[in-house]
Motif scaffolding. Structure first.
Motif, PDB file in Angstrom:
ATOM      1  N   GLU A 453     -20.328  -7.133  -4.359  1.00  0.00           N
ATOM      2  CA  GLU A 453     -21.912  -7.627  -4.501  1.00  0.00           C
ATOM      3  C   GLU A 453     -21.947  -8.663  -6.467  1.00  0.00           C
ATOM      4  OE1 GLU A 453     -22.981  -3.790  -5.270  1.00  0.00           O
ATOM      5  OE2 GLU A 453     -23.487  -2.632  -2.963  1.00  0.00           O
ATOM      6  N   THR A 454     -21.715  -8.193  -6.953  1.00  0.00           N
ATOM      7  CA  THR A 454     -21.256  -9.074  -7.949  1.00  0.00           C
ATOM      8  C   THR A 454     -21.052 -10.148  -8.542  1.00  0.00           C
ATOM      9  OG1 THR A 454     -19.542  -8.042  -9.131  1.00  0.00           O
ATOM     10  CG2 THR A 454     -21.506  -6.818  -9.809  1.00  0.00           C
ATOM     11  N   GLY A 455     -20.135 -10.029  -7.569  1.00  0.00           N
ATOM     12  CA  GLY A 455     -19.552 -12.186  -6.871  1.00  0.00           C
ATOM     13  C   GLY A 455     -19.825 -12.494  -6.364  1.00  0.00           C
ATOM     14  N   PHE A 456     -21.057 -12.384  -5.827  1.00  0.00           N
ATOM     15  CA  PHE A 456     -21.595 -12.904  -5.129  1.00  0.00           C
ATOM     16  C   PHE A 456     -23.453 -13.357  -5.205  1.00  0.00           C
ATOM     17  CE2 PHE A 456     -18.006 -12.219  -2.505  1.00  0.00           C
ATOM     18  CZ  PHE A 456     -17.504 -14.180  -2.181  1.00  0.00           C
ATOM     19  N   SER A 457     -23.282 -12.397  -6.230  1.00  0.00           N
ATOM     20  CA  SER A 457     -25.330 -12.607  -6.487  1.00  0.00           C
ATOM     21  C   SER A 457     -24.937 -12.562  -8.074  1.00  0.00           C
ATOM     22  CB  SER A 457     -24.935 -10.884  -6.914  1.00  0.00           C
ATOM     23  OG  SER A 457     -24.793 -10.139  -8.153  1.00  0.00           O
ATOM     24  N   GLY A 458     -24.682 -13.394  -8.730  1.00  0.00           N
ATOM     25  CA  GLY A 458     -24.757 -14.726  -9.700  1.00  0.00           C
ATOM     26  C   GLY A 458     -25.552 -15.683  -9.483  1.00  0.00           C
ATOM     27  N   ARG A 459     -25.523 -16.560 -10.851  1.00  0.00           N
ATOM     28  CA  ARG A 459     -26.375 -18.173 -10.345  1.00  0.00           C
ATOM     29  C   ARG A 459     -25.722 -19.141  -9.753  1.00  0.00           C
ATOM     30  NH1 ARG A 459     -31.465 -18.701 -10.545  1.00  0.00           N
ATOM     31  NH2 ARG A 459     -32.813 -17.968 -11.800  1.00  0.00           N
ATOM     32  N   VAL A 460     -24.173 -18.307 -10.390  1.00  0.00           N
ATOM     33  CA  VAL A 460     -22.854 -20.133  -9.521  1.00  0.00           C
ATOM     34  C   VAL A 460     -22.067 -19.252  -8.536  1.00  0.00           C
ATOM     35  CG1 VAL A 460     -21.606 -20.557 -10.059  1.00  0.00           C
ATOM     36  CG2 VAL A 460     -23.432 -21.278 -11.817  1.00  0.00           C
ATOM     37  N   VAL A 461     -22.580 -18.973  -7.587  1.00  0.00           N
ATOM     38  CA  VAL A 461     -21.304 -18.179  -6.636  1.00  0.00           C
ATOM     39  C   VAL A 461     -20.512 -19.011  -6.505  1.00  0.00           C
ATOM     40  CG1 VAL A 461     -21.601 -16.739  -4.526  1.00  0.00           C
ATOM     41  CG2 VAL A 461     -22.957 -16.693  -6.412  1.00  0.00           C
ATOM     42  N   ARG A 462     -19.161 -18.584  -6.445  1.00  0.00           N
ATOM     43  CA  ARG A 462     -17.596 -19.386  -5.974  1.00  0.00           C
ATOM     44  C   ARG A 462     -17.478 -18.544  -4.200  1.00  0.00           C
ATOM     45  NH1 ARG A 462     -15.944 -22.577  -9.728  1.00  0.00           N
ATOM     46  NH2 ARG A 462     -17.123 -23.079 -11.569  1.00  0.00           N
ATOM     47  N   ALA A 463     -17.039 -18.865  -3.618  1.00  0.00           N
ATOM     48  CA  ALA A 463     -16.117 -19.192  -2.619  1.00  0.00           C
ATOM     49  C   ALA A 463     -15.076 -19.618  -1.982  1.00  0.00           C
ATOM     50  CB  ALA A 463     -16.794 -18.278  -1.710  1.00  0.00           C
ATOM     51  N   SER A 464     -14.462 -19.416  -1.208  1.00  0.00           N
ATOM     52  CA  SER A 464     -13.575 -20.174  -0.481  1.00  0.00           C
ATOM     53  C   SER A 464     -13.753 -20.670   0.880  1.00  0.00           C
ATOM     54  CB  SER A 464     -12.165 -19.359  -0.357  1.00  0.00           C
ATOM     55  OG  SER A 464     -11.848 -18.658   0.484  1.00  0.00           O
ATOM     56  N   ALA A 465     -13.400 -21.555   1.162  1.00  0.00           N
ATOM     57  CA  ALA A 465     -13.743 -22.015   2.935  1.00  0.00           C
ATOM     58  C   ALA A 465     -13.614 -20.972   3.356  1.00  0.00           C
ATOM     59  CB  ALA A 465     -13.030 -23.737   2.897  1.00  0.00           C
ATOM     60  N   ALA A 466     -11.966 -20.471   3.652  1.00  0.00           N
ATOM     61  CA  ALA A 466     -11.535 -20.108   4.487  1.00  0.00           C
ATOM     62  C   ALA A 466     -12.495 -18.835   4.532  1.00  0.00           C
ATOM     63  CB  ALA A 466     -10.340 -19.081   4.122  1.00  0.00           C
ATOM     64  N   ARG A 467     -13.420 -17.619   3.800  1.00  0.00           N
ATOM     65  CA  ARG A 467     -14.469 -17.102   3.559  1.00  0.00           C
ATOM     66  C   ARG A 467     -15.259 -16.601   4.785  1.00  0.00           C
ATOM     67  NH1 ARG A 467     -13.866 -12.931   0.026  1.00  0.00           N
ATOM     68  NH2 ARG A 467     -11.496 -13.367  -1.757  1.00  0.00           N
ATOM     69  N   ARG A 468     -15.871 -18.273   4.739  1.00  0.00           N
ATOM     70  CA  ARG A 468     -17.114 -18.867   5.487  1.00  0.00           C
ATOM     71  C   ARG A 468     -17.785 -17.933   5.612  1.00  0.00           C
ATOM     72  NH1 ARG A 468     -11.962 -19.527   8.214  1.00  0.00           N
ATOM     73  NH2 ARG A 468     -11.732 -21.554   9.577  1.00  0.00           N
ATOM     74  N   PHE A 469     -18.549 -17.855   3.599  1.00  0.00           N
ATOM     75  CA  PHE A 469     -19.501 -16.886   2.949  1.00  0.00           C
ATOM     76  C   PHE A 469     -20.530 -17.401   3.514  1.00  0.00           C
ATOM     77  CE2 PHE A 469     -22.603 -16.772  -0.247  1.00  0.00           C
ATOM     78  CZ  PHE A 469     -22.178 -14.947  -0.481  1.00  0.00           C
ATOM     79  N   VAL A 470     -21.789 -16.693   4.220  1.00  0.00           N
ATOM     80  CA  VAL A 470     -23.041 -16.728   4.622  1.00  0.00           C
ATOM     81  C   VAL A 470     -23.719 -16.181   3.384  1.00  0.00           C
ATOM     82  CG1 VAL A 470     -24.490 -17.104   6.288  1.00  0.00           C
ATOM     83  CG2 VAL A 470     -22.131 -18.027   6.576  1.00  0.00           C
ATOM     84  N   ALA A 471     -24.328 -16.436   2.736  1.00  0.00           N
ATOM     85  CA  ALA A 471     -25.412 -15.171   1.704  1.00  0.00           C
ATOM     86  C   ALA A 471     -26.304 -15.324   2.480  1.00  0.00           C
ATOM     87  CB  ALA A 471     -25.517 -16.164   0.649  1.00  0.00           C
ATOM     88  N   GLU A 472     -27.015 -14.758   2.545  1.00  0.00           N
ATOM     89  CA  GLU A 472     -28.900 -13.586   2.631  1.00  0.00           C
ATOM     90  C   GLU A 472     -30.092 -14.949   2.053  1.00  0.00           C
ATOM     91  OE1 GLU A 472     -29.243  -9.556   1.351  1.00  0.00           O
ATOM     92  OE2 GLU A 472     -27.655  -8.496   2.505  1.00  0.00           O
ATOM     93  N   GLN A 473     -29.819 -15.504   1.042  1.00  0.00           N
ATOM     94  CA  GLN A 473     -31.021 -16.347   0.702  1.00  0.00           C
ATOM     95  C   GLN A 473     -30.664 -17.285   0.640  1.00  0.00           C
ATOM     96  OE1 GLN A 473     -33.636 -15.645   0.909  1.00  0.00           O
ATOM     97  NE2 GLN A 473     -33.532 -13.392   1.012  1.00  0.00           N
ATOM     98  N   PRO A 474     -30.650 -18.476   0.624  1.00  0.00           N
ATOM     99  CA  PRO A 474     -29.636 -20.300   0.477  1.00  0.00           C
ATOM    100  C   PRO A 474     -29.828 -20.458  -0.867  1.00  0.00           C
ATOM    101  CG  PRO A 474     -32.155 -20.503   1.472  1.00  0.00           C
ATOM    102  CD  PRO A 474     -31.728 -18.829   1.827  1.00  0.00           C
ATOM    103  N   PHE A 475     -28.832 -21.324  -0.884  1.00  0.00           N
ATOM    104  CA  PHE A 475     -28.907 -22.026  -2.661  1.00  0.00           C
ATOM    105  C   PHE A 475     -29.587 -22.926  -2.690  1.00  0.00           C
ATOM    106  CE2 PHE A 475     -24.681 -19.076  -1.265  1.00  0.00           C
ATOM    107  CZ  PHE A 475     -24.841 -18.845  -2.463  1.00  0.00           C
TER     108      PHE A 475
END
Length: 748
Positions: A453-475
């Protein structure tokens, strides 16, 4: 391009059909302890999906026993671990929860099909870019842009700086990278540390019990006690036999004394009966004497009456009859008295007292003899019972003595006592352990959830392409690193989450994406959306295309390596790379002289300098595996091909130019040589390099050699092979025996 979402989803689903599903947890293997107090597990040469969670557990997995969360970071193909608090001894394996390829592709296909309004993604799918002049300013201007930069040009540094400035400006930023080496930290939890301590203690007890059980394998404590009893019986048998003989002798003496006492009592009783009879006759005589006196008085009276009257009177006849009767009684009484006196011996009082005392003494002697005989008989029967018990149990044999001595030599009775003591000190151990393990699992899950939760909720979110990360709100801004080798479908999903700005950074000379199996490579949607990079999709395939395209900013000045490496890189296609002039990278050609190199000796030579990162780049997977076998004990050395080598840059890099032709891997050669910072070693045959065609990687090396930019050193001059130790005679004998046995078996 309204249909690009469905086409890209179909391309992903085509690959998804050939990807097998796997379990939630994957075992990476046993960890090893390092000199710095850390733990490490070697995954070099293995494909490791992005890691979400790390637990140290037993061979059955995190859900079967204690599972301790660990801090972890993947560096150079080695997963480095740090475990706060004590570690239960049975947690000897590393288990990871990964972003599974099947679930990741399934998520990607689902998200692509469900994409709504995504103007920047539509713009990228159409290959339309906004005008770009400066790479840094492109991150702050709305629109879609590309940034091409060769190795060492500072793309990652620029992204980090821009993301930090955007965050300070109030923007929410998503940074997408190809590598997933972000550290995993479960955080500090005091309760978890206490549970780990308790589990460590319980596990230590259980392991100690297991060791004691193993030591007691085949040991029967009841049999040992029985042998001890038989040995004691054997030692006591001799003394019991002597004791039995003594008890029998005493019983015989007591029986003889009892018989004598009984005879004495009988004699005393007979004497007492005789004296009693005599006293009775004397008493009878005295009584008869009294009767005689009475009769005498009656005779006197009757005689006087008859003599004095001398005449007839009434009753005279009766008196005469009475007188006759009295005279008869007198005579009878006198006769009886004489007879009693004749039968009775005269006894004095002393004689009577002596007879009484003798009878009492005979009774006392008989009582004492009877007690003595009873005690002797009881003792005799007790000893007889012990002897019977010995005979029922048995006495020790020679085998019993050998068994007893061996048990004492191995201290098996002491081990058994220690095991029983441990069992008695820890009642309810299994139930307590289950409670602690379940609580530890729950705390680990809570830490994992909080980190996610904390890793993907800050001002700067880092994710690898393999995670196919999709946030609830757009950046507000999406910055993609390594887009030069990324799949277009992955980048489209990341760009779709940008509201204002999307900037794609990459090196278009890096090897492009791959897909398995090979059969789906010819599908149109796969070629277009999976095997194509964003740069190629926008028509940028060479550095010249990047410089000419208005929507692509170019970074040409590198700060990592010197002029010699830059020349090698430009020969591999980076014609525009420039140097800062402040770096001098040493380039050395290690001439093998056509012989097979000793990989282990070379690795020792490369790692002579401490605290320097080192990498070995092989031309193919087969040679990479051979190098991996040589560096298993040296976790600081990264090994792989140009495509699979983890990390970005290293202090020392060795590029293997033997056993393969790099002419067909020009891009890979450029990537390999540009991983270096200080020292580049090229391992190859000088004669083969001299004869290499111009324009090939080996030809470029030869050109630099002719210019004096590459130092040539013989491999046998700088590398000292490990001395061969002579095989012991016994080992040779065993080897020959095995070979002979194998030969005989095959012949048979």
């Amino acid at each position: 391009m309204a249909d690009w979402r469905q086409e890209a989803a179909r391309a992903v689903e085509a690959e998804l059909e050939h990807v097998r599903q796997s379990g939630e947890w994957t075992e990476l293997g046993r960890y090893r302890r390092t000199g710095d107090g850390e733990y490490a597990v070697d995954v070099r040469g293995r494909r490791v999906d992005p890691i979400d969670d790390v637990r140290l557990a037993g061979p059955e997995g995190p859900r079967h026993g204690p599972a301790v969360p660990a801090r972890a970071q993947l560096r150079g193909g080695v997963l480095w671990l740090a475990v706060p608090g004590p570690l239960p001894p049975d947690c000897d394996r590393v288990w990871v929860r990964q972003v599974r390829a099947h679930e990741s592709l399934q998520r990607l296909a689902h998200e692509l099909r469900g994409l709504g309004h995504a103007p920047l993604a539509d713009q990228l799918a159409a290959g339309e870019l906004d005008r770009a002049r400066d790479a840094y300013r492109a991150c702050f201007r709305p629109g879609l842009r590309l940034v091409w930069g060769g190795p060492g040009t500072g793309k990652t540094t620029l992204i980090d700086s821009a993301a930090a400035d955007l965050a300070r400006a109030g923007k929410r930023v998503l940074v997408v990278t190809a590598a997933d080496e972000a550290p995993i930290d479960p955080g500090h939890d005091a309760e978890r540390l206490v549970i780990q301590e308790h589990l460590a203690e319980l596990t230590a007890v259980e392991q100690q019990l297991a060791e004691l059980d193993a030591a007691l394998t085949g040991y029967d404590h009841a049999a040992f006690l029985a042998v001890c009893r038989r040995i004691e019986n054997r030692e006591r048998s001799a003394s019991l036999e002597a004791e039995f003989a003594e008890a029998r002798r005493r019983h015989e003496e007591a029986s003889e004394e009892l018989a004598a006492a009984q005879a004495e009592l009988r004699a005393a009783r007979e004497a007492w009966h005789d004296s009693t009879h005599q006293r009775a006759r004397l008493t009878e005589a005295r009584e008869l004497s009294v009767q005689l006196a009475t009769v005498s008085d009656a005779v006197s009276v009757l005689s006087d009456r008859l003599e004095n009257r001398r005449r007839f009177y009434r009753g005279r006849r009766a008196d005469r009859r009475a007188l006759r009767d009295a005279d008869a009684d007198w005579a009878r009484l006198e006769e009886l008295i004489a007879d009693c006196r004749a039968q009775a011996h005269p006894l004095t009082d002393d004689d009577a007292i002596a007879i009484e005392e003798g009878l009492t003494a005979a009774h006392d002697r008989l009582d004492a003899a009877a007690r003595e005989e009873t005690e002797a008989y009881t003792r005799l029967e007790l000893v007889r019972g012990r002897i019977a018990q010995l005979r029922s149990v048995g006495v020790a044999s020679d085998q019993d003595h050998r068994f007893h001595a061996e048990c004492l030599r191995l201290d098996l009775p002491g081990v058994h006592a220690k095991r029983e003591e441990l069992r008695g000190r820890s009642p309810g151990r299994a139930a307590r352990r289950g409670q602690l393990e379940e609580r530890l699992w729950w705390l680990g899950e809570r830490a994992h959830g909080r980190r996610y939760e904390t890793g993907f909720s800050g001002r700067v979110v880092r994710a690898s392409a393999a995670r196919r990360f999709v946030a609830e709100q757009p950046f507000d801004v999406v910055l993609v690193d390594d887009a030069g080798s990324a799949r277009l479908s992955d980048v489209l999903l990341a760009v779709a989450q940008a509201r204002e700005t999307a900037v794609l950074f990459g090196d278009l000379r890096r090897p492009g994406p791959r897909v398995r199996p090979q059969a789906i490579r010819n599908l149109p949607e796969v070629r277009r959306w999976t095997l194509t990079t964003p740069f190629a999709h926008c028509g940028i395939r060479t550095p010249e295309d990047a410089e000419a395209h208005p929507g692509c900013a170019v970074l040409t000045r590198q700060h990592r390596y010197g002029a010699s490496v830059r020349a090698l890189a430009n020969s591999a296609g980076y014609d525009v790379l420039e140097g800062s002039g402040r770096i001098d990278t040493e380039v050395v050609l290690l001439d093998t002289r056509g012989s097979s190199p000793d990989y282990g000796a070379i690795v020792r030579f490369l790692t002579a300098a401490e605290r320097e990162s080192t990498a070995v780049v092989a031309p193919n997977r087969l040679q990479a595996d051979a190098w991996l076998a040589a560096v298993r004990d040296r976790l600081s050395v990264a090994v792989g091909t140009a495509r699979t080598l983890p990390g970005t840059d290293f202090d020392t890099v060795l590029v293997d130019l033997t056993g393969d032709d790099w002419a067909e891997r020009v891009r890979s050669f450029g990537v390999a040589v540009t991983r270096v910072r200080r020292r580049l070693y090229l391992l190859g045959d000088l004669d083969a390099i001299k004869s290499a065609p111009i324009g090939t990687p080996l030809g470029s090396v030869n050109a630099l050699r002719l210019q004096g930019s590459v130092a040539v050193r013989r491999l046998d001059e700088v590398v000292i092979p490990a001395p061969r130790r002579p095989q012991p005679a016994i080992d040779r004998h065993i080897t020959v025996t095995k070979e002979s046995a194998s030969h005989d078996t095959m012949s048979g």
